[in-house]
Design a protein around this motif. Structure first.
Motif, PDB file in Angstrom:
ATOM      1  N   LEU A   9       1.597  -6.445   0.522  1.00 49.91           N
ATOM      2  CA  LEU A   9       0.205  -6.798   0.235  1.00 49.91           C
ATOM      3  C   LEU A   9      -0.615  -6.523   1.491  1.00 49.91           C
ATOM      4  O   LEU A   9      -0.416  -7.152   2.527  1.00 49.91           O
ATOM      5  N   GLY A  10      -1.485  -5.521   1.387  1.00 52.42           N
ATOM      6  CA  GLY A  10      -2.228  -5.053   2.554  1.00 52.42           C
ATOM      7  C   GLY A  10      -1.669  -3.717   3.014  1.00 52.42           C
ATOM      8  O   GLY A  10      -1.686  -3.386   4.193  1.00 52.42           O
ATOM      9  N   ALA A  11      -1.164  -2.947   2.049  1.00 49.07           N
ATOM     10  CA  ALA A  11      -0.544  -1.648   2.341  1.00 49.07           C
ATOM     11  C   ALA A  11      -1.576  -0.644   2.832  1.00 49.07           C
ATOM     12  O   ALA A  11      -2.740  -0.690   2.446  1.00 49.07           O
ATOM     13  N   SER A  12      -1.131   0.282   3.671  1.00 46.21           N
ATOM     14  CA  SER A  12      -2.013   1.303   4.233  1.00 46.21           C
ATOM     15  C   SER A  12      -1.299   2.650   4.270  1.00 46.21           C
ATOM     16  O   SER A  12      -0.086   2.715   4.431  1.00 46.21           O
ATOM     17  N   THR A  13      -2.082   3.723   4.116  1.00 43.39           N
ATOM     18  CA  THR A  13      -1.525   5.075   4.230  1.00 43.39           C
ATOM     19  C   THR A  13      -1.609   5.575   5.677  1.00 43.39           C
ATOM     20  O   THR A  13      -1.228   6.703   5.957  1.00 43.39           O
ATOM     21  N   LYS A  14      -2.093   4.751   6.578  1.00 45.41           N
ATOM     22  CA  LYS A  14      -2.202   5.134   7.992  1.00 45.41           C
ATOM     23  C   LYS A  14      -0.853   4.936   8.676  1.00 45.41           C
ATOM     24  O   LYS A  14      -0.343   3.819   8.748  1.00 45.41           O
ATOM     25  N   ALA A  15      -0.301   6.020   9.190  1.00 44.41           N
ATOM     26  CA  ALA A  15       1.055   6.016   9.746  1.00 44.41           C
ATOM     27  C   ALA A  15       1.258   5.035  10.899  1.00 44.41           C
ATOM     28  O   ALA A  15       2.368   4.581  11.139  1.00 44.41           O
ATOM     29  N   VAL A  27      12.008   1.553   1.685  1.00 47.37           N
ATOM     30  CA  VAL A  27      12.410   2.621   0.761  1.00 47.37           C
ATOM     31  C   VAL A  27      13.653   3.336   1.293  1.00 47.37           C
ATOM     32  O   VAL A  27      14.608   3.584   0.547  1.00 47.37           O
ATOM     33  N   SER A  28      13.665   3.637   2.591  1.00 46.80           N
ATOM     34  CA  SER A  28      14.809   4.362   3.165  1.00 46.80           C
ATOM     35  C   SER A  28      16.091   3.531   3.106  1.00 46.80           C
ATOM     36  O   SER A  28      17.188   4.070   3.106  1.00 46.80           O
ATOM     37  N   ARG A  29      15.939   2.211   3.011  1.00 46.98           N
ATOM     38  CA  ARG A  29      17.099   1.325   2.917  1.00 46.98           C
ATOM     39  C   ARG A  29      17.444   0.972   1.468  1.00 46.98           C
ATOM     40  O   ARG A  29      18.299   0.134   1.226  1.00 46.98           O
ATOM     41  N   GLY A  30      16.731   1.573   0.527  1.00 40.61           N
ATOM     42  CA  GLY A  30      17.084   1.397  -0.880  1.00 40.61           C
ATOM     43  C   GLY A  30      16.434   0.232  -1.592  1.00 40.61           C
ATOM     44  O   GLY A  30      16.837  -0.119  -2.701  1.00 40.61           O
ATOM     45  N   TYR A  31      15.438  -0.386  -0.980  1.00 39.44           N
ATOM     46  CA  TYR A  31      14.749  -1.501  -1.643  1.00 39.44           C
ATOM     47  C   TYR A  31      13.716  -0.983  -2.635  1.00 39.44           C
ATOM     48  O   TYR A  31      13.134   0.079  -2.446  1.00 39.44           O
ATOM     49  N   SER A  32      13.479  -1.769  -3.664  1.00 36.34           N
ATOM     50  CA  SER A  32      12.431  -1.488  -4.637  1.00 36.34           C
ATOM     51  C   SER A  32      11.128  -2.041  -4.055  1.00 36.34           C
ATOM     52  O   SER A  32      11.059  -3.205  -3.679  1.00 36.34           O
ATOM     53  N   VAL A  33      10.090  -1.175  -3.955  1.00 37.87           N
ATOM     54  CA  VAL A  33       8.851  -1.569  -3.282  1.00 37.87           C
ATOM     55  C   VAL A  33       7.637  -1.334  -4.167  1.00 37.87           C
ATOM     56  O   VAL A  33       7.506  -0.287  -4.804  1.00 37.87           O
ATOM     57  N   LEU A  34       6.752  -2.326  -4.204  1.00 36.12           N
ATOM     58  CA  LEU A  34       5.429  -2.208  -4.824  1.00 36.12           C
ATOM     59  C   LEU A  34       4.429  -2.394  -3.700  1.00 36.12           C
ATOM     60  O   LEU A  34       4.736  -3.041  -2.697  1.00 36.12           O
ATOM     61  N   ALA A  35       3.221  -1.834  -3.867  1.00 40.46           N
ATOM     62  CA  ALA A  35       2.239  -1.928  -2.787  1.00 40.46           C
ATOM     63  C   ALA A  35       0.826  -2.090  -3.331  1.00 40.46           C
ATOM     64  O   ALA A  35       0.452  -1.444  -4.308  1.00 40.46           O
ATOM     65  N   ILE A  36       0.077  -2.977  -2.681  1.00 38.80           N
ATOM     66  CA  ILE A  36      -1.337  -3.165  -2.995  1.00 38.80           C
ATOM     67  C   ILE A  36      -2.101  -3.051  -1.685  1.00 38.80           C
ATOM     68  O   ILE A  36      -1.718  -3.661  -0.679  1.00 38.80           O
ATOM     69  N   GLY A  37      -3.154  -2.240  -1.704  1.00 33.95           N
ATOM     70  CA  GLY A  37      -3.958  -2.068  -0.501  1.00 33.95           C
ATOM     71  C   GLY A  37      -5.408  -1.861  -0.856  1.00 33.95           C
ATOM     72  O   GLY A  37      -5.783  -1.815  -2.032  1.00 33.95           O
ATOM     73  N   GLN A  38      -6.231  -1.728   0.165  1.00 29.25           N
ATOM     74  CA  GLN A  38      -7.664  -1.539  -0.033  1.00 29.25           C
ATOM     75  C   GLN A  38      -7.950  -0.155  -0.606  1.00 29.25           C
ATOM     76  O   GLN A  38      -8.849   0.018  -1.420  1.00 29.25           O
ATOM     77  N   ASN A  39      -7.163   0.833  -0.151  1.00 31.57           N
ATOM     78  CA  ASN A  39      -7.366   2.205  -0.602  1.00 31.57           C
ATOM     79  C   ASN A  39      -6.131   2.732  -1.315  1.00 31.57           C
ATOM     80  O   ASN A  39      -5.019   2.492  -0.874  1.00 31.57           O
ATOM     81  N   GLN A  49      -1.570   0.556  -5.059  1.00 31.24           N
ATOM     82  CA  GLN A  49      -2.552   0.133  -6.055  1.00 31.24           C
ATOM     83  C   GLN A  49      -3.704  -0.565  -5.336  1.00 31.24           C
ATOM     84  O   GLN A  49      -3.504  -1.155  -4.277  1.00 31.24           O
ATOM     85  N   THR A  50      -4.891  -0.515  -5.924  1.00 32.61           N
ATOM     86  CA  THR A  50      -6.041  -1.182  -5.295  1.00 32.61           C
ATOM     87  C   THR A  50      -6.398  -2.485  -5.995  1.00 32.61           C
ATOM     88  O   THR A  50      -7.265  -3.216  -5.537  1.00 32.61           O
ATOM     89  N   LYS A  51      -5.734  -2.769  -7.093  1.00 31.64           N
ATOM     90  CA  LYS A  51      -5.975  -4.021  -7.826  1.00 31.64           C
ATOM     91  C   LYS A  51      -4.637  -4.721  -8.045  1.00 31.64           C
ATOM     92  O   LYS A  51      -3.588  -4.092  -8.001  1.00 31.64           O
ATOM     93  N   ALA A  52      -4.719  -6.007  -8.315  1.00 31.80           N
ATOM     94  CA  ALA A  52      -3.511  -6.782  -8.606  1.00 31.80           C
ATOM     95  C   ALA A  52      -2.780  -6.157  -9.788  1.00 31.80           C
ATOM     96  O   ALA A  52      -3.398  -5.770 -10.770  1.00 31.80           O
ATOM     97  N   ILE A  53      -1.481  -6.022  -9.667  1.00 31.66           N
ATOM     98  CA  ILE A  53      -0.651  -5.450 -10.722  1.00 31.66           C
ATOM     99  C   ILE A  53       0.291  -6.537 -11.234  1.00 31.66           C
ATOM    100  O   ILE A  53       0.631  -7.458 -10.492  1.00 31.66           O
ATOM    101  N   PRO A  54       0.719  -6.444 -12.507  1.00 29.03           N
ATOM    102  CA  PRO A  54       1.655  -7.461 -13.016  1.00 29.03           C
ATOM    103  C   PRO A  54       2.955  -7.432 -12.209  1.00 29.03           C
ATOM    104  O   PRO A  54       3.470  -6.359 -11.900  1.00 29.03           O
ATOM    105  N   LEU A  55       3.437  -8.598 -11.871  1.00 28.16           N
ATOM    106  CA  LEU A  55       4.653  -8.693 -11.059  1.00 28.16           C
ATOM    107  C   LEU A  55       5.742  -9.434 -11.807  1.00 28.16           C
ATOM    108  O   LEU A  55       5.490 -10.469 -12.415  1.00 28.16           O
TER     109      LEU A  55
END
Length: 121
Positions: A9-15, A27-39, A49-55
Motif C-alpha cells: 500500500l503506497g506502491a511506486s514505479t520509481k526504482a 516477486v523474486s522470492r515467489g510471493y503473491s503480490v498486490l499493489a495500490i499506489g497513487q499512480n 492499482q490506483t483504487k482499493a481492490i477487493p482483497l
C-alpha cells in the motif's frame, strides 16, 4: 510459507523507492503480490492499482504511506483482515496501530526489505 499474499500500500514505479524494491524482492522470492499506489503502473509484472481492490486471504499489508495518507484506508485495511500490517520506516502510525490491535491484527514496525533479507518475512 511462500503463499503469504502481500499487499503493498503506497506502491511506486520509481526504482529508488522502497516500495518498488519490496515488490521486486517479494516477486523474486515467489510471493503473491498486490499493489495500490497513487499512480498506475507495473513493477515486476505486478499491476499497481490506483483504487482499493477487493482483497481475499491477505497475509500481510506492507505500508509505504505516511500516517496522514493512511486514514482513507483504515476501514479497508481492517476489513481485509490481514494477519499483520508492517509499518515501514516513515509510515509509523500509533492511531492505526491501536485500531489494528483492537481488531486482532498484528501491527509491526519493521522494514519489509530487512525482513526479507534476514529471512524473517
Amino acid at each position: 510459507m511462500k503463499n503469504k499474499k502481500t499487499l503493498i500500500l503506497g506502491a511506486s514505479t520509481k526504482a529508488e523507492r522502497a516500495s518498488y524494491k519490496a515488490i521486486n524482492n517479494l516477486v523474486s522470492r515467489g510471493y503473491s503480490v498486490l499493489a495500490i499506489g497513487q499512480n498506475a503502473g507495473e513493477v515486476a509484472g505486478v499491476k499497481i492499482q490506483t483504487k482499493a481492490i477487493p482483497l481475499k486471504n491477505i497475509d500481510t499489508i506492507s505500508l509505504y504511506l505516511k500516517a496522514s495518507r493512511q486514514r482513507d484506508y483504515y476501514n479497508y485495511i481492517v476489513e481485509a483482515s490481514p494477519k499483520r500490517v508492517i509499518f515501514n520506516p516513515g509510515s509509523e502510525n500509533p492511531e492505526l496501530s491501536q485500531l489494528l490491535e483492537l481488531n486482532n491484527i498484528k501491527a509491526e514496525s519493521a522494514c519489509t526489505l530487512v525482513l526479507l533479507a534476514t529471512d524473517q518475512y
